[in-house]
Motif scaffolding. Structure first.
Motif, PDB file in Angstrom:
ATOM      1  N   THR A   1      -5.042   0.913   6.485  1.00  0.00           N
ATOM      2  CA  THR A   1      -4.614  -0.454   6.203  1.00  0.00           C
ATOM      3  C   THR A   1      -3.601  -0.930   7.235  1.00  0.00           C
TER       4      THR A   1
ATOM      5  N   SER B   1      -5.082  -6.248   4.080  1.00  0.00           N
ATOM      6  CA  SER B   1      -4.206  -6.713   5.164  1.00  0.00           C
ATOM      7  C   SER B   1      -4.578  -8.122   5.615  1.00  0.00           C
TER       8      SER B   1
ATOM      9  N   ASN C   1      -9.830  -1.943   2.770  1.00  0.00           N
ATOM     10  CA  ASN C   1      -8.436  -2.032   3.226  1.00  0.00           C
ATOM     11  C   ASN C   1      -8.205  -3.164   4.221  1.00  0.00           C
ATOM     12  N   ARG C   2      -9.208  -3.492   5.010  1.00  0.00           N
ATOM     13  CA  ARG C   2      -9.033  -4.582   5.984  1.00  0.00           C
ATOM     14  C   ARG C   2      -8.869  -5.919   5.273  1.00  0.00           C
TER      15      ARG C   2
ATOM     16  N   VAL D   1       0.851  -1.189   0.000  1.00  0.00           N
ATOM     17  CA  VAL D   1       0.000   0.000   0.000  1.00  0.00           C
ATOM     18  C   VAL D   1       0.887   1.240   0.000  1.00  0.00           C
TER      19      VAL D   1
ATOM     20  N   SER E   1      -3.730   4.364   3.483  1.00  0.00           N
ATOM     21  CA  SER E   1      -2.633   3.468   3.875  1.00  0.00           C
ATOM     22  C   SER E   1      -2.541   3.354   5.389  1.00  0.00           C
TER      23      SER E   1
END
Length: 206
Positions: free
Chosen positions: A136, A116, A112-113, A14, A133
């Motif tokens: 994240t 990751s 975003n979760r 990211v 970012s």
């Protein structure tokens, strides 16, 4: 390629949508070291660091997963449409939203979760303190993932994301890298050496 979801070795990448030439050079340097594993590269198909990560994954024949923040029948931004078409043919493009779901700002932090969560570790290139970012990285820490940060030379560090103050980490100086230690994760900061790639490979292939 739905089988990429069961990849053993995955690295999320990211960074800023306004990524500088430094992000491009750094990823172009690191990715050839990932070929022998090979790492599956996970990112969000946004412009900037995300698209650079996907492009270099394709360039070095690394599997790549793009995570969308909207339904499959939509696309944003238009600059990554052709890249998405290529990834759909050779890698995997996924979304948690129904196909007709339109593009909404709040869905990108939700997306975003997944970046990751699908990754053994997350590498951040460049980012502002308040950014996607950052979200994240927070998700990665909550999910007990390793987090890696590319360092720049001293006069550019102010533009990069620093987590050490928030996490009350301490520095352990090693030959080729600094390791920030916390109980839940290891945060690696390296100044452009092959050692950086080796550290990421070590953590992502355990």
């Amino acid at each position: 390629n739905i089988h990429l979801l069961s990849s053993t070795y995955t690295l999320g990448v990211v960074g800023s949508r306004e990524a500088t030439h430094y992000s491009k050079c750094a990823l172009d340097y690191l990715f050839p070291h990932f070929i022998n594993i090979p790492l599956t590269i996970v990112s969000g198909l946004a412009k900037g660091a995300d698209s650079i990560a996907h492009q270099f994954a394709l360039k070095h024949h690394l599997p790549t997963i793009a995570v969308l923040g909207f339904g499959h029948l939509n696309h944003y931004p238009k600059e990554t449409r052709k890249l998405r078409n290529i990834i759909e043919e050779t890698g995997l493009v996924i979304s948690e939203y129904p196909p007709l779901t339109k593009i909404n700002k709040y869905q990108f932090p939700e997306r975003n979760r997944l970046i990751s969560g699908l990754s053994r570790g997350v590498l951040i290139t460049e980012a502002k303190i308040k950014s996607g970012s950052q979200i994240t990285i927070d998700c990665a820490l909550d999910q007990n993932r390793n987090v890696y940060r590319i360092d720049q030379n001293a006069n550019l560090r102010s533009s990069l994301l620093w987590h050490s103050a928030k996490l009350n980490c301490h520095y352990i100086c090693c030959k080729e890298f600094y390791r920030f230690k916390d109980m839940a994760f290891e945060y690696v900061c390296v100044c452009g050496s092959q050692g950086y790639a080796e550290i990421i490979l070590t953590f992502c292939s355990v």
